[in-house]
Design a protein around this motif. Structure first.
Motif, short mmCIF file in Angstrom:
data_model
loop_
_atom_site.label_atom_id
_atom_site.label_comp_id
_atom_site.label_asym_id
_atom_site.label_seq_id
_atom_site.Cartn_x
_atom_site.Cartn_y
_atom_site.Cartn_z
N VAL A 185 -2.49 60.55 -79.44
CA VAL A 185 -3.37 59.40 -79.20
C VAL A 185 -3.03 58.83 -77.83
CG1 VAL A 185 -4.00 57.08 -79.93
CG2 VAL A 185 -3.64 58.86 -81.64
N LEU A 186 -4.02 58.72 -76.99
CA LEU A 186 -3.81 58.19 -75.65
C LEU A 186 -4.17 56.70 -75.65
CD1 LEU A 186 -3.08 58.73 -72.71
CD2 LEU A 186 -5.48 59.29 -72.29
N THR A 187 -3.20 55.87 -75.26
CA THR A 187 -3.45 54.44 -75.14
C THR A 187 -3.67 54.10 -73.67
OG1 THR A 187 -2.02 53.99 -77.04
CG2 THR A 187 -2.57 52.14 -75.63
N LEU A 188 -4.75 53.39 -73.39
CA LEU A 188 -5.10 52.99 -72.03
C LEU A 188 -5.01 51.48 -71.89
CD1 LEU A 188 -8.37 55.10 -71.56
CD2 LEU A 188 -6.05 55.80 -70.99
N TYR A 189 -4.65 51.03 -70.71
CA TYR A 189 -4.75 49.62 -70.37
C TYR A 189 -5.74 49.50 -69.21
CZ TYR A 189 -3.67 44.89 -68.83
OH TYR A 189 -3.78 43.56 -68.47
N ASN A 190 -6.95 49.04 -69.54
CA ASN A 190 -8.03 48.93 -68.56
C ASN A 190 -8.28 50.27 -67.86
OD1 ASN A 190 -10.04 47.22 -67.47
ND2 ASN A 190 -8.92 47.09 -65.55
N GLY A 191 -8.19 51.36 -68.63
CA GLY A 191 -8.45 52.68 -68.10
C GLY A 191 -7.24 53.42 -67.58
N LEU A 192 -6.10 52.73 -67.40
CA LEU A 192 -4.87 53.37 -66.95
C LEU A 192 -4.08 53.85 -68.16
CD1 LEU A 192 -2.87 53.87 -64.49
CD2 LEU A 192 -1.76 51.75 -65.24
N ARG A 193 -3.72 55.12 -68.20
CA ARG A 193 -2.99 55.65 -69.35
C ARG A 193 -1.62 54.98 -69.44
NH1 ARG A 193 -2.99 61.63 -69.51
NH2 ARG A 193 -1.26 61.41 -70.94
N GLN A 194 -1.28 54.57 -70.66
CA GLN A 194 -0.02 53.89 -70.94
C GLN A 194 1.08 54.92 -71.11
OE1 GLN A 194 0.69 50.69 -71.15
NE2 GLN A 194 2.70 50.74 -72.09
N GLU A 195 2.11 54.86 -70.25
CA GLU A 195 3.20 55.81 -70.31
C GLU A 195 4.51 55.04 -70.43
OE1 GLU A 195 3.20 59.13 -70.46
OE2 GLU A 195 1.01 59.13 -70.54
N GLY A 196 5.10 55.04 -71.65
CA GLY A 196 6.31 54.28 -71.88
C GLY A 196 7.19 54.92 -72.94
N GLN A 197 7.53 56.18 -72.80
CA GLN A 197 8.36 56.86 -73.79
C GLN A 197 7.71 56.82 -75.17
OE1 GLN A 197 10.91 58.34 -72.43
NE2 GLN A 197 11.47 57.12 -70.66
N GLN A 198 6.40 57.03 -75.24
CA GLN A 198 5.69 56.88 -76.51
C GLN A 198 6.00 57.98 -77.52
OE1 GLN A 198 4.25 57.27 -73.49
NE2 GLN A 198 2.34 58.39 -73.59
N TRP A 199 6.85 58.93 -77.16
CA TRP A 199 7.25 59.96 -78.11
C TRP A 199 8.17 59.41 -79.19
CZ3 TRP A 199 12.51 60.19 -77.95
CH2 TRP A 199 13.14 59.75 -76.78
N GLY A 200 8.83 58.28 -78.97
CA GLY A 200 9.81 57.77 -79.91
C GLY A 200 9.19 56.96 -81.03
N ASP A 201 9.82 56.99 -82.20
CA ASP A 201 9.32 56.24 -83.35
C ASP A 201 9.37 54.73 -83.12
OD1 ASP A 201 8.71 58.30 -85.35
OD2 ASP A 201 10.83 58.77 -85.24
N GLU A 202 10.42 54.24 -82.48
CA GLU A 202 10.59 52.80 -82.34
C GLU A 202 10.18 52.30 -80.96
OE1 GLU A 202 13.62 55.22 -81.12
OE2 GLU A 202 13.22 54.87 -83.23
N HIS A 203 9.27 53.03 -80.31
CA HIS A 203 8.78 52.64 -79.00
C HIS A 203 7.36 52.10 -79.15
CE1 HIS A 203 11.65 55.87 -77.14
NE2 HIS A 203 12.27 54.96 -77.86
N GLY A 204 7.17 50.80 -78.95
CA GLY A 204 5.87 50.18 -79.14
C GLY A 204 5.01 50.24 -77.88
N ILE A 205 3.93 49.44 -77.87
CA ILE A 205 2.98 49.40 -76.77
C ILE A 205 3.30 48.19 -75.90
CG2 ILE A 205 0.55 49.31 -76.11
CD1 ILE A 205 1.36 51.84 -77.59
N GLU A 206 3.54 48.40 -74.61
CA GLU A 206 4.00 47.34 -73.72
C GLU A 206 2.81 46.62 -73.09
OE1 GLU A 206 4.85 50.53 -73.41
OE2 GLU A 206 6.98 50.70 -73.85
N VAL A 207 2.11 45.82 -73.91
CA VAL A 207 0.89 45.14 -73.47
C VAL A 207 0.90 43.71 -74.02
CG1 VAL A 207 -1.62 45.08 -73.76
CG2 VAL A 207 -0.50 47.23 -73.25
N ASP A 208 0.37 42.77 -73.25
CA ASP A 208 0.22 41.39 -73.69
C ASP A 208 -0.99 41.29 -74.62
OD1 ASP A 208 -0.02 38.68 -74.03
OD2 ASP A 208 -0.42 38.22 -71.92
N ASN A 209 -0.74 41.09 -75.92
CA ASN A 209 -1.88 41.06 -76.85
C ASN A 209 -2.74 39.82 -76.67
OD1 ASN A 209 0.34 39.59 -78.02
ND2 ASN A 209 -0.82 39.47 -79.91
#
Length: 816
Positions: free
Chosen positions: A169-193
């Motif tokens: 699953v690719l997560t984007l922030y305003n069209g920019l792909r989110q890259e933050g060690q997303q392979w890990g189980d305890e790695h969340g999404i680094e975005v201001d909700n």
């Protein structure tokens, strides 16, 4: 040639600026005061006055799509072609679900949701505000059937689409792909909700536009555009409280625009302590402290626009490990290292610490920074869209109780993303888009003691073409893409530091050095394709179908793992010989929209070749292997897989009862492991794939007060929600990796309103939401804390950690 290029670049500047005027009215023809009117593609907007009148000056000639919104009304979209001399009259209707919404994620150009051959869902900011969620992914899960999340506590949620997640699953922030060690189980999404204005979700292979890692779909998180009259400073202040973990949230935003210049800024802070439920009480080490900053400056002119975004994210996140006293089930905490640590002798966590906002020694510190620019340049009747961004993720996991300032995991990932997309002028009804995008990555170990993956470099590039054409009521869309990804790393040695006893990076000549990661280089290539269409049967019914081939290159842990992930307490072993995954998915959908009700039904079948999954490693005697004592060992496997399922949604809003709406959505997915060798060894236990969500449904009854332009209260609503999740008995049962999960029902209620000034301007928005009213003790199947258990039996009959209990949430928003 140079002269030709110069003429093309100057051509848009020679075009005359166009002004657009109009009024926003309600279904009765009365003005809607202070409605927001925006042109998302141009990052340009304004606010109507008290009489509902608005003006958008300095727009380029051509076709545009307007977004119009106001409290108490459904977001509307209207197409307009400039120049036009007649003022627009835009009518906002009361409707809870808009199949006519226009989206841009997963399609090459703005496309109506129900005419997209690929299933797409959208969630507005108001729907996000209605929910009391700890992160933006959880908020989206509540509003999009088919979207679920693997969770590790209240602030770590990773999106899953139709049973597939992580790097699928690719997560984007305003069209920019989110890259933050997303392979890990305890790695969340680094975005201001708090800063997300809209969520768009593509359900199905989107590799055609985005490349590898979008094989299951895309979640695009879109921030807000500047709004309001030109030359005036506008914004909002927000405060939030949640009772389940005493969460305190605050956010302030400012935006300004004048003469095509635009700027916005938002600062947000959230603080939470351990959450509570009826089974466990306060769950130790589930608190967090989060700060985010977001800024944007841009220019929007007749020739196009350019915007620069800067974001900073800082999160201190505690890591639960589930250790307890065997009899009382009270939580305990680690004091000593390695073989000196006896789980049964760990001291109990003091009650004061469970209620404290302070952080324990077992925690994460995640810092994520983005700097990216996106732009659109008009080239005659065509348009060139560009994106260039750099982001850096620094992730530290502290897991040494005797040295609390020494990180076990210390990774710094630097990613450069790039994209160029050209929308050719429409030719004989054909809309053609061509482009290329990709990324370059460099992942480093810093001051670490644990090394689950190697330091690596990655280069990725793909080119694509998409064509769309309407043949009467039939719209067809198709395209091709080809990707190349190069992954490499050199020999990476580790050793034991004699001064600390901890692991450390080393050179090949260091005494006692080991080589867990020998040098590696490989190139992965893949062809993606898609063909689909939608057919309008009369005014109300749309049929659509799509077939797509998706591609995903193996991620770094899958090919290179050889070490302990301290947060997960698992040793992962990769496989260098893995081939890319290729999926073939078929989607069929039926959508109905009329004045009184809307409905949709989607079914899908997805066959994945070379599917990669984790399996626990056992020795020849059938005993679990423990490479590191006290930690399970898993090795990645590759086999074919098959997933199928669907979603249904029904929204009733009778014209005779305009104050009533009833929405229901349901989704299910079944994932089959097509591995004959595994079936021969374990039989039915290996029939299903891991991490498949249970069938679930959500229904909501909402009562809304009629809109009255002169009333001091607007958008007042009362809603009742019921979430039902069926038992999950189709799970990956090999070697005890997963267990059955019981079903449950969760009852919720919400109330909200907007207070307006005497002139009709919004003064305060209030949202109250109560989730899990009955304080039901339950475990979601994708809750990783369900498996955090140290004992084979429990005196209470309950094992693992349960999901959050009753939660009362309050949000107050003050726009200005």
């Amino acid at each position: 040639m140079k002269l030709l290029i110069l003429c093309l670049l100057l051509l848009p500047a020679l075009a005359r600026a166009q002004a657009l005027h109009g009024h926003v009215i309600d279904p009765a023809g009365q003005p809607v005061p202070y409605a927001s009117v925006a042109v998302p593609a141009l990052h340009q907007g304004t606010t109507a006055d008290a009489a509902g009148a608005f003006a958008l000056p300095d727009l380029p000639a051509g076709a545009h799509t307007l977004e119009i919104s106001a409290v108490g009304y459904t977001l509307a979209r209207q197409a307009v072609t400039l120049p036009t001399s007649a003022p627009l009259s835009i009518r906002l209707a009361k409707a809870e679900k808009a199949l006519t919404e226009v989206v841009v994620t997963g399609v090459s150009r703005s496309t109506e949701i129900r005419r997209s051959p690929v299933p797409i869902a959208a969630l507005s900011k108001r729907e996000i505000l209605l929910n009391a969620s700890s992160n933006i992914i959880d908020a989206a899960v509540r509003g999009v059937p088919g979207l679920s999340a693997v969770t590790t506590g209240p602030n770590i949620s990773k999106p899953f689409i139709r049973g597939l997640g992580y790097n699928r699953v690719l997560t984007l922030y305003n069209g920019l792909r989110q890259e933050g060690q997303q392979w890990g189980d305890e790695h969340g999404i680094e975005v201001d909700n708090y800063g997300v204005d809209r969520v768009e979700v593509v359900k199905g292979p989107a590799s055609l536009l985005y490349g590898s890692d979008a094989v299951a779909g895309v979640v695009n998180l879109l921030p807000a555009l500047p709004t309001g009259p030109e030359g005036e400073l506008h914004g909002e202040a927000l405060a939030e409280y949640q009772s389940v973990n005493a969460l305190l949230g605050a956010s302030a935003a400012l935006n300004y625009q004048k003469n095509g210049l635009q700027a916005s800024f938002r600062a947000s802070h959230r603080l939470a302590r351990d959450y509570r439920n009826a089974a466990d009480g306060l769950v130790y080490n589930t608190g967090f402290r989060e700060l985010t900053l977001t800024g944007m400056v841009g220019v929007q002119k007749r020739w196009g626009g350019l915007h620069l975004w800067l974001t900073a994210y800082d999160n201190h996140q505690e890591i639960p490990d589930g250790s307890r006293d065997s009899l009382s089930r009270a939580f305990s905490y680690q004091v000593f290292e390695a073989d000196k640590d006896d789980v049964k002798a760990r001291p109990l966590v003091p009650d004061a610490e469970l209620r404290s906002y302070g952080q324990s020694a077992l925690r994460q510190h995640i810092q994520h920074y983005r700097a990216f620019a996106d732009g659109a340049i008009k080239l005659g009747a065509g348009e060139l869209r560009l994106l260039l961004g750099v982001q850096q993720n620094h992730r530290q996991e502290f897991n040494h109780p005797t040295a609390p300032q020494q990180p076990g995991l210390d990774l710094r990932l630097t990613t450069t993303s790039y994209e160029a997309r050209y929308l050719l002028p429409t030719w004989r009804g054909f809309e053609l888009t061509v482009g290329a995008n990709g990324m370059s990555q460099f992942n480093q170990h810093l001051n670490a003691t644990d090394f689950p993956i190697p330091a690596y470099r990655l280069f990725d590039l793909g080119g694509f073409g998409v064509a769309k054409k309407a043949f009467g009521q039939l719209e067809l869309t198709g395209g091709l893409r080809y990707d190349t990804r190069v992954v490499r790393w050199g020999d990476f040695y580790t050793a034991t530091d004699p001064a600390t006893g901890f692991g450390t990076a080393a050179s090949g000549g260091t005494p006692g050095a080991e080589l867990p990661f020998p040098q590696f280089k490989n190139t992965y290539r893949g062809l993606s394709a898609s063909l689909g269409g939608s057919y309008a049967v009369g005014e109300h019914l749309v049929l659509r179908a799509n077939i797509a081939r998706g591609y995903r290159a193996p991620n770094i842990p899958e090919i290179g793992s050889n070490g302990l992930d301290p947060g997960a307490h698992i040793v992962y072993l990769g496989n260098r010989g893995f081939q890319p995954e290729f999926s073939l998915q078929q989607d069929v959908g039926v959508l109905w929209k009329s004045a009184g009700w809307e409905a949709s039904a989607e079914v899908f079948h997805n066959y994945v070749d070379n599917f990669i999954y984790q399996a626990r490693l056992f020795d020849a005697q059938g005993q679990p292997v423990e490479v590191v004592p006290g930690n399970a060992t898993y090795q990645y496997q590759q086999a074919a897989a098959r997933l199928y399922g669907g979603e249904v949604a029904v929204n009733l809003h009778p014209a005779a009862l305009p104050w009533l709406s009833w929405r229901t959505g349901a989704a299910f997915v079944i994932g089959l492991n097509d591995n004959p060798a595994l079936h021969e060894r374990v039989g039915q236990a290996g029939r299903y794939l891991p991490l498949i969500p249970a069938p679930q449904a959500r229904t909501e009854l909402r009562l809304s007060a009629p809109a009255r332009p002169a009333a001091r209260l607007a958008g007042t609503y009362l809603r009742l929600t019921l979430d039902g999740t069926a038992p999950q008995r189709r799970f990956y049962a090999v070697d005890g990796a997963e267990t059955a999960t019981a079903g449950y029902l969760l009852l919720g209620a919400g109330l909200g309103t907007t207070l307006r000034t005497a002139t009709g301007r919004e003064a305060v928005q209030v949202f109250v939401q109560v989730d899990n009213i009955l304080d039901t003790a339950y475990q979601a199947h994708l809750n990783r804390l369900k498996y955090f258990e140290y004992y084979a039996a429990s005196p209470t009959g309950r094992r693992g950690i349960y999901n959050p209990g009753r939660n009362v949430g309050l949000k107050v928003v003050v726009p200005f």
